[in-house]
Design a protein around this motif. Structure first.
Motif, PDB file in Angstrom:
ATOM      1  N   GLY A 134      92.707  57.596  87.045  1.00  0.00           N
ATOM      2  CA  GLY A 134      92.212  56.596  87.594  1.00  0.00           C
ATOM      3  C   GLY A 134      93.644  56.493  87.981  1.00  0.00           C
ATOM      4  O   GLY A 134      94.855  56.826  87.831  1.00  0.00           O
ATOM      5  N   ASN A 135      93.604  55.712  88.988  1.00  0.00           N
ATOM      6  CA  ASN A 135      94.570  55.300  90.041  1.00  0.00           C
ATOM      7  C   ASN A 135      95.426  53.704  89.556  1.00  0.00           C
ATOM      8  O   ASN A 135      95.192  53.496  88.437  1.00  0.00           O
ATOM      9  N   ARG A 136      96.294  53.545  89.994  1.00  0.00           N
ATOM     10  CA  ARG A 136      96.895  52.281  89.996  1.00  0.00           C
ATOM     11  C   ARG A 136      95.723  51.257  90.166  1.00  0.00           C
ATOM     12  O   ARG A 136      95.860  49.745  88.933  1.00  0.00           O
ATOM     13  N   THR A 137      94.798  50.980  91.199  1.00  0.00           N
ATOM     14  CA  THR A 137      93.958  50.101  90.848  1.00  0.00           C
ATOM     15  C   THR A 137      93.129  50.009  89.527  1.00  0.00           C
ATOM     16  O   THR A 137      92.431  49.402  88.811  1.00  0.00           O
ATOM     17  N   ALA A 138      92.631  51.109  89.000  1.00  0.00           N
ATOM     18  CA  ALA A 138      91.552  51.621  87.548  1.00  0.00           C
ATOM     19  C   ALA A 138      92.891  51.529  87.158  1.00  0.00           C
ATOM     20  O   ALA A 138      92.061  50.381  86.020  1.00  0.00           O
ATOM     21  N   LEU A 139      93.832  51.091  86.681  1.00  0.00           N
ATOM     22  CA  LEU A 139      94.394  51.172  85.882  1.00  0.00           C
ATOM     23  C   LEU A 139      94.866  49.518  85.631  1.00  0.00           C
ATOM     24  O   LEU A 139      94.196  48.624  84.325  1.00  0.00           O
ATOM     25  N   ARG A 140      94.560  48.536  86.932  1.00  0.00           N
ATOM     26  CA  ARG A 140      94.846  47.464  86.719  1.00  0.00           C
ATOM     27  C   ARG A 140      93.655  47.060  86.109  1.00  0.00           C
ATOM     28  O   ARG A 140      92.587  45.869  85.197  1.00  0.00           O
ATOM     29  N   VAL A 142      84.071  46.894  94.671  1.00  0.00           N
ATOM     30  CA  VAL A 142      83.685  48.328  93.724  1.00  0.00           C
ATOM     31  C   VAL A 142      84.790  49.661  92.721  1.00  0.00           C
ATOM     32  O   VAL A 142      85.257  47.977  91.487  1.00  0.00           O
ATOM     33  N   THR A 143      84.649  50.341  92.521  1.00  0.00           N
ATOM     34  CA  THR A 143      85.767  50.791  91.382  1.00  0.00           C
ATOM     35  C   THR A 143      86.269  51.424  91.151  1.00  0.00           C
ATOM     36  O   THR A 143      85.699  52.082  92.592  1.00  0.00           O
ATOM     37  N   PHE A 144      87.635  51.538  91.020  1.00  0.00           N
ATOM     38  CA  PHE A 144      88.703  52.999  91.348  1.00  0.00           C
ATOM     39  C   PHE A 144      88.459  53.539  90.134  1.00  0.00           C
ATOM     40  O   PHE A 144      89.287  54.489  90.189  1.00  0.00           O
ATOM     41  N   ILE A 145      87.374  53.982  89.434  1.00  0.00           N
ATOM     42  CA  ILE A 145      87.142  54.734  87.853  1.00  0.00           C
ATOM     43  C   ILE A 145      86.421  55.919  88.518  1.00  0.00           C
ATOM     44  O   ILE A 145      85.071  55.837  88.925  1.00  0.00           O
ATOM     45  N   PRO A 146      86.391  56.927  88.493  1.00  0.00           N
ATOM     46  CA  PRO A 146      85.922  57.971  89.080  1.00  0.00           C
ATOM     47  C   PRO A 146      84.288  58.304  88.507  1.00  0.00           C
ATOM     48  O   PRO A 146      84.915  57.778  86.906  1.00  0.00           O
ATOM     49  N   PRO A 147      83.392  58.721  88.260  1.00  0.00           N
ATOM     50  CA  PRO A 147      81.863  58.141  88.024  1.00  0.00           C
ATOM     51  C   PRO A 147      82.335  59.715  87.099  1.00  0.00           C
ATOM     52  O   PRO A 147      82.886  60.317  86.956  1.00  0.00           O
ATOM     53  N   GLY A 148      81.396  59.545  86.220  1.00  0.00           N
ATOM     54  CA  GLY A 148      81.728  60.401  84.563  1.00  0.00           C
ATOM     55  C   GLY A 148      82.461  60.037  83.790  1.00  0.00           C
ATOM     56  O   GLY A 148      82.418  60.989  82.868  1.00  0.00           O
ATOM     57  N   THR A 149      83.523  59.421  84.059  1.00  0.00           N
ATOM     58  CA  THR A 149      84.652  59.063  83.434  1.00  0.00           C
ATOM     59  C   THR A 149      84.278  58.861  82.128  1.00  0.00           C
ATOM     60  O   THR A 149      83.509  57.566  82.102  1.00  0.00           O
ATOM     61  N   PRO A 150      84.919  59.577  81.008  1.00  0.00           N
ATOM     62  CA  PRO A 150      84.612  58.544  80.102  1.00  0.00           C
ATOM     63  C   PRO A 150      85.389  57.693  79.417  1.00  0.00           C
ATOM     64  O   PRO A 150      86.274  56.888  79.746  1.00  0.00           O
ATOM     65  N   ALA A 151      84.627  56.478  78.550  1.00  0.00           N
ATOM     66  CA  ALA A 151      85.380  55.088  77.855  1.00  0.00           C
ATOM     67  C   ALA A 151      86.047  55.562  77.078  1.00  0.00           C
ATOM     68  O   ALA A 151      85.657  56.045  76.275  1.00  0.00           O
TER      69      ALA A 151
END
Length: 167
Positions: free
Chosen positions: A121-127, A91-100
């Motif tokens: 993004g939360n801490r996992t998304a940042l990692r 899974v990803t913790f980066i929200p859908p539609g987030t720009p690169a």
């Protein structure tokens, strides 16, 4: 009986020495075949993006052609896992539609990542982001992802925060 055994042994030994393989050992023959390069095209390569799983971050490969691996990796990261990877529990913790985010490499072993204003993004998304950027820069520069420093720049400004990939 001894004569039959001796005759059999001689036939076996004779056949082993006459097989046409000498004892020179392996010989280097050059690099593996890779096809003809096309003018203006870069060869296919792999870059890696990181997604979350029940056991932590997992590295998955993506094929790409061309330069700018860190920026391509950012785009592939925000696309999220493909259906087969989701089936495997990634899974990803980066929200859908987030720009690169924008990734810029100015020096060996370091990458500057400019987060878009919409980054939540939360801490996992940042990692995920840090490890993906570090891996892309490390692959190009021959550095281990753990040794690459990722400088994160927020859209609101302020001092950059330096992170390293910790899986």
């Amino acid at each position: 009986m001894k004569r039959a055994l001796l005759a059999t042994a001689l036939v076996v030994m004779g056949s082993l020495t006459a097989c046409g393989i000498d004892d020179a050992g392996p010989v280097r023959a050059g690099v593996p075949a890779s096809g003809l390069p096309l003018p203006g095209r870069h060869p296919a390569a792999a870059l890696h993006v990181y997604f979350s799983s029940p056991v932590g971050l997992e590295r998955v490969s993506r094929l790409y052609r061309g330069p700018d691996a860190p920026q391509v990796a950012m785009g592939r990261l925000v696309q999220g896992p493909d259906p087969a990877e989701r089936t495997r529990g990634l899974v990803t913790f980066i929200p859908p539609g987030t720009p690169a985010p924008t990734a810029v490499t100015r020096e060996r072993g370091t990458v500057d990542v400019y987060l878009p204003p919409a980054w939540t993004g939360n801490r996992t998304a940042l990692r995920q982001l840090v490890c993906t950027a570090a891996d892309a820069v490390g692959e190009v520069g021959g550095t281990s992802p753990e040794d690459v420093r990722v400088r994160l720049h927020r859209a609101e400004g302020g001092a950059a925060v330096t992170e390293a990939c910790v899986r």
